[in-house]
Design a protein around this motif. Sequence first.
Motif, PDB file in Angstrom:
ATOM      1  N   VAL A 151       0.802  -1.216   0.054  1.00  0.00           N
ATOM      2  CA  VAL A 151      -0.072   0.024   0.213  1.00  0.00           C
ATOM      3  C   VAL A 151       0.990   1.293  -0.297  1.00  0.00           C
ATOM      4  O   VAL A 151       0.443   2.313  -0.654  1.00  0.00           O
ATOM      5  CB  VAL A 151      -1.014   0.073   1.349  1.00  0.00           C
ATOM      6  CG1 VAL A 151      -1.609   1.405   1.484  1.00  0.00           C
ATOM      7  CG2 VAL A 151      -2.028  -1.112   1.068  1.00  0.00           C
ATOM      8  N   ILE A 152       1.868   1.388   0.959  1.00  0.00           N
ATOM      9  CA  ILE A 152       2.721   2.682   1.063  1.00  0.00           C
ATOM     10  C   ILE A 152       3.567   2.783  -0.127  1.00  0.00           C
ATOM     11  O   ILE A 152       3.609   4.040  -0.964  1.00  0.00           O
ATOM     12  CB  ILE A 152       3.650   2.238   2.087  1.00  0.00           C
ATOM     13  CG1 ILE A 152       2.826   2.533   3.438  1.00  0.00           C
ATOM     14  CG2 ILE A 152       4.399   3.646   2.273  1.00  0.00           C
ATOM     15  CD1 ILE A 152       2.002   3.657   3.569  1.00  0.00           C
ATOM     16  N   THR A 153       4.070   1.675  -0.789  1.00  0.00           N
ATOM     17  CA  THR A 153       5.215   1.942  -1.987  1.00  0.00           C
ATOM     18  C   THR A 153       4.139   2.252  -3.336  1.00  0.00           C
ATOM     19  O   THR A 153       4.551   3.345  -4.010  1.00  0.00           O
ATOM     20  CB  THR A 153       5.690   0.725  -2.339  1.00  0.00           C
ATOM     21  OG1 THR A 153       4.873  -0.464  -2.394  1.00  0.00           O
ATOM     22  CG2 THR A 153       6.793   0.528  -1.150  1.00  0.00           C
ATOM     23  N   THR A 154       3.004   1.863  -3.269  1.00  0.00           N
ATOM     24  CA  THR A 154       2.026   2.457  -4.371  1.00  0.00           C
ATOM     25  C   THR A 154       1.579   3.709  -4.289  1.00  0.00           C
ATOM     26  O   THR A 154       1.563   4.317  -5.225  1.00  0.00           O
ATOM     27  CB  THR A 154       0.819   1.431  -4.583  1.00  0.00           C
ATOM     28  OG1 THR A 154       1.325  -0.159  -4.554  1.00  0.00           O
ATOM     29  CG2 THR A 154      -0.078   1.543  -5.588  1.00  0.00           C
ATOM     30  N   LEU A 155       1.161   4.109  -2.988  1.00  0.00           N
ATOM     31  CA  LEU A 155       0.816   5.398  -2.689  1.00  0.00           C
ATOM     32  C   LEU A 155       1.853   6.402  -3.251  1.00  0.00           C
ATOM     33  O   LEU A 155       1.940   7.496  -3.573  1.00  0.00           O
ATOM     34  CB  LEU A 155       0.440   5.642  -1.122  1.00  0.00           C
ATOM     35  CG  LEU A 155      -1.059   5.354  -0.712  1.00  0.00           C
ATOM     36  CD1 LEU A 155      -1.301   5.290   0.657  1.00  0.00           C
ATOM     37  CD2 LEU A 155      -1.895   6.169  -1.476  1.00  0.00           C
ATOM     38  N   ILE A 156       3.238   6.237  -2.633  1.00  0.00           N
ATOM     39  CA  ILE A 156       4.035   6.922  -2.841  1.00  0.00           C
ATOM     40  C   ILE A 156       4.457   7.125  -4.438  1.00  0.00           C
ATOM     41  O   ILE A 156       4.704   8.221  -5.012  1.00  0.00           O
ATOM     42  CB  ILE A 156       5.537   6.525  -2.386  1.00  0.00           C
ATOM     43  CG1 ILE A 156       5.567   6.669  -0.869  1.00  0.00           C
ATOM     44  CG2 ILE A 156       7.091   7.214  -2.762  1.00  0.00           C
ATOM     45  CD1 ILE A 156       6.731   5.879   0.028  1.00  0.00           C
ATOM     46  N   ALA A 157       4.470   5.845  -5.123  1.00  0.00           N
ATOM     47  CA  ALA A 157       4.757   5.962  -6.762  1.00  0.00           C
ATOM     48  C   ALA A 157       3.380   6.679  -7.103  1.00  0.00           C
ATOM     49  O   ALA A 157       3.493   7.262  -8.330  1.00  0.00           O
ATOM     50  CB  ALA A 157       4.793   4.479  -7.265  1.00  0.00           C
ATOM     51  N   LEU A 158       2.180   6.714  -6.757  1.00  0.00           N
ATOM     52  CA  LEU A 158       0.937   7.570  -7.112  1.00  0.00           C
ATOM     53  C   LEU A 158       1.381   8.760  -7.424  1.00  0.00           C
ATOM     54  O   LEU A 158       0.824   9.426  -8.243  1.00  0.00           O
ATOM     55  CB  LEU A 158      -0.211   7.027  -6.306  1.00  0.00           C
ATOM     56  CG  LEU A 158      -1.480   7.378  -6.953  1.00  0.00           C
ATOM     57  CD1 LEU A 158      -1.765   6.535  -8.222  1.00  0.00           C
ATOM     58  CD2 LEU A 158      -2.823   6.935  -6.116  1.00  0.00           C
ATOM     59  N   PHE A 159       2.103   9.393  -6.617  1.00  0.00           N
ATOM     60  CA  PHE A 159       2.345  10.737  -6.551  1.00  0.00           C
ATOM     61  C   PHE A 159       3.730  11.161  -6.895  1.00  0.00           C
ATOM     62  O   PHE A 159       4.223  12.405  -6.848  1.00  0.00           O
ATOM     63  CB  PHE A 159       2.172  11.448  -5.180  1.00  0.00           C
ATOM     64  CG  PHE A 159       0.645  11.356  -4.723  1.00  0.00           C
ATOM     65  CD1 PHE A 159       0.037  12.471  -5.178  1.00  0.00           C
ATOM     66  CD2 PHE A 159       0.012  10.255  -4.083  1.00  0.00           C
ATOM     67  CE1 PHE A 159      -1.606  12.625  -4.560  1.00  0.00           C
ATOM     68  CE2 PHE A 159      -1.200  10.464  -3.769  1.00  0.00           C
ATOM     69  CZ  PHE A 159      -1.951  11.462  -4.070  1.00  0.00           C
ATOM     70  N   ALA A 160       4.569  10.101  -7.384  1.00  0.00           N
ATOM     71  CA  ALA A 160       5.925  10.173  -7.938  1.00  0.00           C
ATOM     72  C   ALA A 160       6.261  10.171  -9.114  1.00  0.00           C
ATOM     73  O   ALA A 160       6.965  11.251  -9.947  1.00  0.00           O
ATOM     74  CB  ALA A 160       6.787   9.225  -6.991  1.00  0.00           C
ATOM     75  N   MET A 161       5.556   9.061  -9.758  1.00  0.00           N
ATOM     76  CA  MET A 161       5.740   9.117 -11.203  1.00  0.00           C
ATOM     77  C   MET A 161       5.013   8.279 -11.664  1.00  0.00           C
ATOM     78  O   MET A 161       4.294   6.917 -11.170  1.00  0.00           O
ATOM     79  CB  MET A 161       7.369   8.604 -11.773  1.00  0.00           C
ATOM     80  CG  MET A 161       7.746   7.199 -11.157  1.00  0.00           C
ATOM     81  SD  MET A 161       9.135   6.689 -11.564  1.00  0.00           S
ATOM     82  CE  MET A 161      10.187   7.976 -10.607  1.00  0.00           C
ATOM     83  N   PRO A 162       4.484   8.092 -13.093  1.00  0.00           N
ATOM     84  CA  PRO A 162       3.734   7.301 -13.796  1.00  0.00           C
ATOM     85  C   PRO A 162       4.227   5.893 -13.673  1.00  0.00           C
ATOM     86  O   PRO A 162       5.426   5.583 -13.829  1.00  0.00           O
ATOM     87  CB  PRO A 162       3.193   7.702 -15.213  1.00  0.00           C
ATOM     88  CG  PRO A 162       3.628   9.060 -15.143  1.00  0.00           C
ATOM     89  CD  PRO A 162       4.902   9.002 -13.987  1.00  0.00           C
TER      90      PRO A 162
END
Length: 557
Positions: free
Chosen positions: A291-302
């Motif tokens: 959950v956390i790594t996906t959330l970070i990626a969601l606002f970091a890069m496509p």
Amino acid sequence: MSHFVWRRQKGDFAPKDVFLPLPPRRYMDTPKCLIRSPSEGPSNSDSIHKRNKAFFFFSVWRVPFMSTVMQVVEAEDVKPSQNSEAPKDFKYYSNLTGYCVAINYVIGVGILEISYAFMRAGLVLSTLMMFVSTAILIVSALFLVESQARVQALCRRRNVNEYMSDDDPNLFLLSNKKYEINEMLDVAVGKWASNAYSTIISLFMYTALLSYSTVVASSLVTLVPFPGITTEIYCNVYASQIEPSCLLSYNLYLVIFFLLVLPIAFLEISEQKILQIALTIFRFVTIFIIVITTLIALFAMPYGSLFIDSKPYSSFTDSFVPSGIPIIYATIVFAQLCHHSVPGVIQPIKNKHRIRWVFPFALFTTFLMYALVGLITSAYFGTNAFPMINLNWITYTGAGFNGQNIPVYARIISAVVVLFPIIDIVSAYPLNSVTLSSNLYSALPASVRMRDSKLIKIALRLVASIPPIILSSFIRDLGVIVQISSVFGFFITFFAPAILQLATKKKCLKEFGRHSTIYSFKFLDYDFISYIILALGIISPIVQVIVIILERLGILK
């Protein structure tokens, strides 16, 4: 008069007349109440059964010479029936440990398929379907807890040494005994229902264990090259032509898996509590990482090479896709299926008064986890989500998933998530082996169950654990077999609990004049809820078969 027996109390020197109710004749031919489980020692149920019939005969007349006759019976007195009674050295655990064991039964590789199912049905529709399905699964699990209490009460009524009056507040209190679901069906419904359930649960469990061993071996041979054999080639065990070195590595990983899980499979569930608590923590940590790594990626890069010009970088926006309802429904039900394990989970719990909260809390916890994983990962990966979402972490880089410049911590995170199914199955395989062996035991003839229980237990654990691993060497792509076997899961989850609820309520109402237990909630007393779940148990398998056929014909994709 025929339902009462006169006997002399032990230790009484003066004559004392005691009337104890005997069970109605219709219960005296139901053997399941007097048969022990694999976890207990020798049983004396035959003696008790014969003695009950003797009491039934002598109860017709109450005359002075009965004092002498009953003293002879008392001289042969035996201990109460040990039907499924936990042995003296049985290890109990707390409600918290029971919650952890239930979580481990529920959370398996099914959580990794949630994202794909969310993508097929839409975010909002999938969440609503998951909430409703979880509520129904909680109700059906509580049906099994209640039915266990009622069956124990019915069987106690047959045993004069465990007699309780109809108004005893502990009449429906769970004891340390355990009746498997097929045994409960035998007592409450009939032999036909017990045999049907035994067949279905065996097919379902064997297929599940077969899929577990196949997933472990195929994942390891793909992700972890076997030293000296497949270090320089990529293995795909699902290909039509498999490299001999890949096949050798696959079989060697099966042997390693067998050596790892077999010792655990010989432990009772209560003896696995430390392992199960540790693996529950591992599951929570892994889901938190996802959950956390996906959330970070969601606002970091496509994701990957997708071009999205604004944050959040979501690549999936569908909310309602009605054509995906059968897929999300089946996925949710089987991702949270733990009902076949209810008797085994609740038996070692020491505080029986709060058992009714164990499965609602466990299933609600898994609902929250599944919903988080499904919503966040499907929103980010969209149509690029693998059917097993953990495979998307192969290209995890720390900030995103572009597969380049991977730091050490990202490699560790990637390894934990990618190997999650393997570690998860290490705990799930022994648990399901125990459940399968218990059901196989209870389906054996009474003459076999009365023999040395230790030897029978060992034999059944081997019968439950070894064949799936051997078959995995020949069957690497389950395909239609897994889909068809999933049909049986609806019977286990919906049909069996509902019919048990209705049948045990009817029997207890007739026998005791009441049926409510301390494990019930008021709304569960309404029969229409049982009939709704029973209807789901009939309709759902039919719909699932139709979906399988349409998928195989290419009509439904």
